[in-house]
Design a protein around this motif. Sequence first.
Motif, PDB file in Angstrom:
ATOM      1  N   TRP A 183      36.459  41.486  45.523  1.00 17.06           N
ATOM      2  CA  TRP A 183      35.275  42.173  45.003  1.00 17.06           C
ATOM      3  C   TRP A 183      35.688  43.445  44.269  1.00 17.06           C
ATOM      4  N   THR A 184      34.761  43.971  43.472  1.00 18.67           N
ATOM      5  CA  THR A 184      35.017  45.148  42.658  1.00 18.67           C
ATOM      6  C   THR A 184      34.812  46.420  43.479  1.00 18.67           C
ATOM      7  N   GLY A 185      35.667  47.407  43.242  1.00 17.79           N
ATOM      8  CA  GLY A 185      35.564  48.670  43.957  1.00 17.79           C
ATOM      9  C   GLY A 185      36.553  48.749  45.100  1.00 17.79           C
ATOM     10  N   LYS A 186      36.522  49.881  45.808  1.00 18.50           N
ATOM     11  CA  LYS A 186      37.485  50.121  46.871  1.00 18.50           C
ATOM     12  C   LYS A 186      36.817  50.198  48.233  1.00 18.50           C
ATOM     13  N   GLY A 187      35.591  49.692  48.357  1.00 18.59           N
ATOM     14  CA  GLY A 187      34.923  49.680  49.641  1.00 18.59           C
ATOM     15  C   GLY A 187      35.442  48.551  50.511  1.00 18.59           C
ATOM     16  N   ASP A 188      35.274  48.674  51.846  1.00 15.89           N
ATOM     17  CA  ASP A 188      35.729  47.613  52.725  1.00 15.89           C
ATOM     18  C   ASP A 188      34.708  46.483  52.738  1.00 15.89           C
ATOM     19  N   ASN A 189      34.900  45.536  53.656  1.00 18.26           N
ATOM     20  CA  ASN A 189      34.085  44.329  53.670  1.00 18.26           C
ATOM     21  C   ASN A 189      32.609  44.614  53.931  1.00 18.26           C
ATOM     22  N   ASN A 190      32.315  45.774  54.532  1.00 18.10           N
ATOM     23  CA  ASN A 190      30.930  46.122  54.836  1.00 18.10           C
ATOM     24  C   ASN A 190      30.254  46.906  53.716  1.00 18.10           C
ATOM     25  N   PHE A 191      31.007  47.244  52.668  1.00 23.75           N
ATOM     26  CA  PHE A 191      30.459  48.096  51.611  1.00 23.75           C
ATOM     27  C   PHE A 191      30.732  47.506  50.226  1.00 23.75           C
ATOM     28  N   GLU A 217      39.368  43.719  34.805  1.00 19.33           N
ATOM     29  CA  GLU A 217      39.370  44.622  33.660  1.00 19.33           C
ATOM     30  C   GLU A 217      40.304  45.810  33.875  1.00 19.33           C
ATOM     31  N   ILE A 218      40.907  46.256  32.772  1.00 19.27           N
ATOM     32  CA  ILE A 218      41.786  47.428  32.798  1.00 19.27           C
ATOM     33  C   ILE A 218      40.994  48.657  33.243  1.00 19.27           C
ATOM     34  N   GLY A 219      41.587  49.418  34.152  1.00 17.15           N
ATOM     35  CA  GLY A 219      40.962  50.641  34.638  1.00 17.15           C
ATOM     36  C   GLY A 219      40.095  50.452  35.866  1.00 17.15           C
ATOM     37  N   LYS A 220      39.851  49.204  36.287  1.00 15.42           N
ATOM     38  CA  LYS A 220      39.015  48.962  37.453  1.00 15.42           C
ATOM     39  C   LYS A 220      39.870  48.646  38.682  1.00 15.42           C
ATOM     40  N   THR A 221      39.324  48.988  39.847  1.00 19.88           N
ATOM     41  CA  THR A 221      39.992  48.717  41.120  1.00 19.88           C
ATOM     42  C   THR A 221      39.303  47.539  41.798  1.00 19.88           C
ATOM     43  N   TYR A 222      40.131  46.683  42.421  1.00 15.98           N
ATOM     44  CA  TYR A 222      39.614  45.503  43.099  1.00 15.98           C
ATOM     45  C   TYR A 222      40.119  45.472  44.545  1.00 15.98           C
ATOM     46  N   THR A 223      39.308  44.895  45.398  1.00 22.25           N
ATOM     47  CA  THR A 223      39.614  44.806  46.826  1.00 22.25           C
ATOM     48  C   THR A 223      39.636  43.334  47.225  1.00 22.25           C
TER      49      THR A 223
END
Length: 358
Positions: A183-191, A217-223
């Motif tokens: 998933w997109t972003g740096k939140g854990d499984n609950n966020f 995408e360039i510049g994005k963080t994935y978890t």
Amino acid sequence: MRSKIILLFLGLSFSLLKGEIVVSFYPVNSLTFTQNQMWDFGLLNTDKLPVQSSIEVSVLKNGSFLIASSKLLNITLVKGSNTITYAQRASCIITYGAGEISASFRSTKILPSGDYALCVTIKNDIGQVIGYSCQEMSINTYTPPMLTYPLDNAILVSNTPNLTWIPVMPTGLGTVSYKLELWTGKGDNNFKVAGNLFETTTTTPSFQYHAKLPPLEIGKTYTWMVSAFLGETFLGSTQIWHFSIGNQDVYRMTSEEENSYRVIGDQTQNAEYSAISILKMSYNNIANDSILSYTIYPADYQDSAITELPEIILKSGINNIDINLSEIELFTEDQRYTLEISDGNLRKYYFNFIYSEL
């Protein structure tokens, strides 16, 4: 004397008429035991008539300490063979003992490693025991999956990475399936901001991300994370790791900040390791092996291992190792490789790097 013989005969005749319930346990997989397997046995009614009964199954630690028990009430055992159906299992009542093992069994539905006994007690409709049997079980431990690539907080050049993880160990559990979630972003499984960007299920410990999937995408963080299942039984999840997509300039700048020797298993916040002609790594020989058992292969082609790798003699403790890759002349500029180490404790270590020439 004659009257005693008659009484003995009548007693034997009554015993044969009354019959008993014989328990026949199914084989137990020593690597895993789930709550549902508490009912993996057959019952033989040796009586001439059906028997109205109740059945209690108990799991005991070291043969005495109660871990869990399950009861099935008002069941009719017909003459001959009987099995407990899934519908009957679902209707049973289960209770747990005290202590950490019982709490773990209750939450995970998987029995931790150790020595146990599975005991079955059958009673008739007036509470008399008409069948009883125990089976000893020795359950060995297993390890859940562990992420290996991309490293946690890595900055990747490619937006089609080959996501890899160490499978559930040891093998032999059966066909294990792995659910990969990203998933997109740096939140854990609950966020998760908007749920999973992508998810899939596979039976192999890797997944090649490709251009037909939602773009990274360039510049994005994935978890991402991986969960393992044996049928419907949950075997555990990996840690939750993060990576981002950067351009070539960002990758080069970040790789220059790394230490000269990369610690195997290190999860520092940096980009992929760049081996410039020489691969420098620091390996802790906790198994006290005399020779390093290792292989190197292109990260996307595990079956194409590099040949003619040098033999590396190990000492106990920390070993700082230099492997001159340029002398082997089989490595390709800017190609991503994986180094895999197997030690004497049956542990595997994975180390990803990109080869560059001076």
